[in-house]
Scaffold this active site. Structure first.
Site, PDB file in Angstrom:
ATOM      1  N   ASP A  62      81.877 -96.322 -40.606  1.00 57.17           N
ATOM      2  CA  ASP A  62      81.297 -97.303 -39.675  1.00 57.17           C
ATOM      3  C   ASP A  62      81.352 -98.722 -40.215  1.00 57.17           C
ATOM      4  O   ASP A  62      81.211 -99.668 -39.452  1.00 57.17           O
ATOM      5  CB  ASP A  62      79.839 -96.936 -39.355  1.00 57.17           C
ATOM      6  N   ASP A 117      82.539 -90.723 -44.047  1.00 56.09           N
ATOM      7  CA  ASP A 117      81.378 -91.486 -44.501  1.00 56.09           C
ATOM      8  C   ASP A 117      80.116 -90.814 -43.938  1.00 56.09           C
ATOM      9  O   ASP A 117      80.212 -89.985 -43.023  1.00 56.09           O
ATOM     10  CB  ASP A 117      81.524 -92.926 -43.992  1.00 56.09           C
ATOM     11  N   ASP A 146      76.167 -92.337 -43.804  1.00 55.72           N
ATOM     12  CA  ASP A 146      75.177 -93.104 -43.058  1.00 55.72           C
ATOM     13  C   ASP A 146      75.868 -93.925 -41.962  1.00 55.72           C
ATOM     14  O   ASP A 146      76.837 -94.618 -42.222  1.00 55.72           O
ATOM     15  CB  ASP A 146      74.392 -94.018 -44.007  1.00 55.72           C
TER      16      ASP A 146
HETATM   17 MG   LIG Z   1      78.243 -95.855 -43.396  1.00 61.22          MG
END
Ligand SMILES: [Mg+2]
Length: 353
Positions: free
Chosen positions: A227, A20, A22
Site C-alpha cells: 500500500d 505487505d 499493514d
Molecule cells: Mg503497509
C-alpha cells in the site's frame, strides 16, 4: 510481464506473492475486508505467499499468529522480516557463531540466532563476550532500548565495525499517531558518527531477495503487493518485481503522481488479484479503462465513469496523469488534478474502498 486484459484472474500470471501486511492484510487489529479470504483462495490455487515486513521488533511466530488470527493462511516460515534480512546479510560476511550487538528487540535477537550468529546486548549478562569480541551491529526497532545501548553501539561503530540496519522508516504508526521509527534512531547514531549503516528492509532489495529465496519462485513470476508507494512499490521496482499497489492503505492517487513510481497494477484491494485486470489504454485525446474514460486538457482531468467501477476510472486517470508526469508536467499541478481520483475512491461505499 505484459499486461493484457483477459478473463483470467490477475494472479494467474504469477507463482508467488510477496505481500505487505499493514494496510494490505490488516489495519491495526482488524482484517482488511476480503483480504484473508483472497489469500486463502490464492494458496488453494497453489500460489506461494510470503509476508514481508519491515517491523523488526516482533518475531515471525508472533506476526504469523496475528495473520492467522484474522483468518489468513500463515505459519512462522511464511513471514520474512527485515531483522532476518539483516541477520542474513551479516551471516554472509562473518564467521559462524560470531557475536553481534543486537541493538533492537526480540525480533533482532531471534533473527541473529536463527542465522547462526550470537546476539549479545552487552548488558549485565553478556556472557563474557566484552566489546572486543563483538564483530558487528544489527540495529532494529527495540522499544526497551536505553541511552546506554546506543552509547555501546556508538563505541563499537566508531571502531569501524560493520553496521546493518533492518529498515530506515522514519516513523512508526501507533494508534495515537506517528512515533519515531527505526530510521529516526539510525539518524541519531549517524548524526554522532558521521557514517551510515547498510539498510536491508523495504525499499532496499535484500528483504525482497530473501522473500524470493523463501518462495522459491522466479522474479518474473513473482508479484509484490503493498500500500505504500515509497517502500512497497519503490522496493518492488528496485528488486525487479512486478508490483500491485492496493488502495486500502494510506497512500492515494495524488501521492502516486507526485512520486517517481509506476506500479504494474492499481487495485482497490488485495481481493482484486482474483479478478481479471482491466488495463487502461490510450485513445485519441484520452484514456479508457473498462467502461470509464478520461480526457485531459493540458493537465486538467475530465472523468466519465460510465458504468465502470471507481477503480477503472482511477486507473484511466492515473494513466493520463502518469504519462504527463513522465513528460515533465509540474508535480503540484498533477497532484491537484489527482485529488478528483482520491475523491472517487473515498466516496465509493465499503467494502470497495
Ligand atoms: Mg503497509
Amino acid at each position: 510481464m505484459d499486461v493484457d486484459e483477459s478473463a483470467e484472474p490477475l494472479i494467474a500470471g504469477y507463482d508467488g506473492v510477496v505481500c505487505d501486511l499493514d494496510g494490505v492484510v490488516y489495519r491495526g487489529a482488524d482484517a482488511v475486508h476480503g483480504a484473508p479470504e483472497a489469500l486463502q483462495h490464492m494458496v488453494a490455487r497453489g500460489i506461494r505467499v510470503v509476508y514481508a515486513t519491515n517491523n523488526a521488533s516482533r518475531v515471525p511466530a508472533e506476526v504469523a499468529a496475528q495473520i492467522a488470527g484474522i483468518g489468513a493462511p500463515a505459519a512462522a516460515s511464511d513471514v520474512v522480516s527485515s531483522a532476518q534480512a539483516g541477520a542474513a546479510r551479516l551471516a554472509g560476511q562473518l564467521d559462524e557463531g560470531a557475536a553481534v550487538l543486537a541493538l533492537g528487540g526480540d525480533g533482532v535477537v531471534e533473527a541473529l540466532r536463527d542465522a547462526g550468529l550470537r546476539p549479545v546486548s552487552l548488558d549485565d549478562h553478556d556472557g563474557g563476550v566484552g566489546l572486543d569480541g563483538v564483530k558487528a551491529v544489527l540495529q532494529g526497532l527495540g522499544r526497551n532500548l536505553r541511552v546506554r545501548d546506543f552509547e555501546t553501539a556508538a563505541r563499537l561503530l566508531t571502531a569501524g565495525l560493520p553496521w546493518v540496519a533492518t529498515n530506515d522508516d522514519a516513523t512508526l504508526p501507533l494508534p495515537w499517531g506517528q512515533s519515531p521509527g527505526n530510521g529516526a534512531y539510525v539518524d541519531l547514531l549517524a548524526a554522532a558518527l558521521r557514517r551510515r549503516p547498510e539498510v536491508v528492509g523495504k525499499p532496499h532489495p535484500p528483504l525482497y531477495r530473501l522473500a524470493l529465496e523463501r518462495l522459491g519462485t522466479s522474479a518474473p513470476r513473482t508479484l509484490a503487493v503493498g500500500d505504500r508507494i515509497g517502500t512497497d512499490i519503490v522496493g518492488a521496482e528496485a528488486a525487479g518485481l512486478d508490483s500491485a499497489w492496493v488502495l486500502t492503505g494510506v497512500d492515494r492517487p495524488s501521492d502516486l503522481v507526485a512520486s517517481e513510481s509506476s506500479p504494474t497494477y492499481v487495485l482497490t484491494s488485495l481481493a482484486q488479484l482474483l479478478q481479471p485486470y482491466a488495463v487502461p489504454v490510450s485513445d485519441a485525446g484520452g484514456w479508457q479503462c473498462g467502461g470509464a474514460r478520461v480526457t485531459c486538457e493540458g493537465a486538467a482531468l475530465s472523468v466519465e465513469q460510465g458504468s465502470a467501477g471507481p477503480i477503472e476510472a482511477v486507473r484511466a486517470g492515473l494513466a493520463a496523469l502518469l504519462s504527463l508526469r513522465d513528460e515533465g508536467a509540474p508535480r503540484e499541478q498533477l497532484r491537484r488534478e489527482a485529488r478528483a481520483l482520491d475523491r472517487l475512491l473515498d466516496d465509493s461505499p465499503p467494502p470497495t474502498r
